[in-house]
Design an enzyme around this catalytic site. Sequence first.
Site, PDB file in Angstrom:
ATOM      1  N   GLY A  92       8.367  18.701  -8.407  1.00 41.11           N
ATOM      2  CA  GLY A  92       9.802  18.656  -7.691  1.00 41.11           C
ATOM      3  C   GLY A  92       9.436  18.516  -6.311  1.00 41.11           C
ATOM      4  N   GLU A 115       7.887  14.164  -9.236  1.00 36.18           N
ATOM      5  CA  GLU A 115       9.282  14.076  -8.960  1.00 36.18           C
ATOM      6  C   GLU A 115       9.856  13.166 -10.047  1.00 36.18           C
ATOM      7  OE1 GLU A 115      12.802  14.343  -7.320  1.00 36.18           O
ATOM      8  OE2 GLU A 115      11.244  15.060  -6.325  1.00 36.18           O
ATOM      9  N   ASN A 148       9.185  13.709 -15.870  1.00 38.29           N
ATOM     10  CA  ASN A 148      10.084  14.818 -15.806  1.00 38.29           C
ATOM     11  C   ASN A 148       8.936  16.089 -16.502  1.00 38.29           C
ATOM     12  OD1 ASN A 148      11.746  16.980 -16.932  1.00 38.29           O
ATOM     13  ND2 ASN A 148      13.296  15.551 -17.746  1.00 38.29           N
ATOM     14  N   ALA A 149       8.769  16.870 -15.387  1.00 35.09           N
ATOM     15  CA  ALA A 149       7.693  17.911 -15.836  1.00 35.09           C
ATOM     16  C   ALA A 149       8.138  19.070 -16.633  1.00 35.09           C
ATOM     17  CB  ALA A 149       7.357  18.638 -14.420  1.00 35.09           C
ATOM     18  N   ASP A 171      16.528  23.297  -8.100  1.00 36.04           N
ATOM     19  CA  ASP A 171      17.988  23.344  -8.097  1.00 36.04           C
ATOM     20  C   ASP A 171      18.148  24.728  -8.714  1.00 36.04           C
ATOM     21  OD1 ASP A 171      20.533  22.951  -8.834  1.00 36.04           O
ATOM     22  OD2 ASP A 171      20.159  20.948  -9.729  1.00 36.04           O
ATOM     23  N   GLU A 247      10.423  19.344   3.544  1.00 36.81           N
ATOM     24  CA  GLU A 247      11.664  18.916   4.214  1.00 36.81           C
ATOM     25  C   GLU A 247      12.701  20.085   4.011  1.00 36.81           C
ATOM     26  OE1 GLU A 247       8.774  15.626   3.867  1.00 36.81           O
ATOM     27  OE2 GLU A 247       9.561  17.049   2.475  1.00 36.81           O
TER      28      GLU A 247
END
Length: 293
Positions: A92, A115, A148-149, A171, A247
């Site tokens: 992610g 990602e 999609n890990a 998330d 970030e």
Amino acid sequence: MASTTVSATNKQTNNDSSTGNLSKRKLQEKSAPLTLEGEMPQKKYYRSRAHCNPLSHNDTFSYPTNPTSETWKSHYPDIKKPMICPNVLDIGCGFGGLTISLATLLPQHTILGMEIRAKVTEYVRLRIMALRKEFPGQYQNCSVMRTNAMKFLPHYFPKESVDKLFFCFPDPHFKRKNHPRRIISDSLLSEYAYILQVGGRLYCVTDVEDLHNWHVEKLDNHPLFRKVDKDEIDKDTCAGAMVKETEEGKKVERAGSEKYFAVYERIEVKEVDIVDKFWMIGQFGVINMEKTP
């Protein structure tokens, strides 16, 4: 009168020509790429929803049937090794702040950002390409992949092949019914333990205290991870980068909010004593076969 008609006709023709040129110009701008290869992309053109449902079937991904099918050469074209496999994963990775920072922090490692969002992945790819062009010979050891890990990680990496795993500001999935979507869970930790080397480390950071407590609870209860103490974390430069270089981490810092993080180490599988006679004779229908005629 005739002159007026001709003038009006010419004016209309010029307007039509101008409109046609404008439409053609807009069409060319629309079809042109937002960023050319080798140019630094502007984040404003690659904004996306902060999170998405990793259990959704709306997106399809191609993935190898087994780890040996993936060569990785296209991701790291300038690395001259017969066998290349990423050994540091930023799960992610978002807009790639940590992935890029780790490339210089761990020059002997091969870093891969993973990602799920298409636009964000493209931004990171272009960002890495621009840095490779600007700094020849650098950033060759980092790349990014859209996947999609949560579903496909074991398809890419062999057993005990990864040295470090990062989970930065995932998330929270606050609703109880959505807790299975969380990137750290009992079942997924077993997958992470499978691909991590013994002595490899799992790093996680969040600004949600409830999610941090969830991470700690799951990792504390897993038999293949031990918590790294504060003195060891202070010596680990990767832990500092995880907190400061993403970030999202910078955004949290500007807001003056708290960051919660933990580091765990993959440990050896403990040997289990083999019991010859787990059930006693006479219990649960067990009979002594030696006395049976």
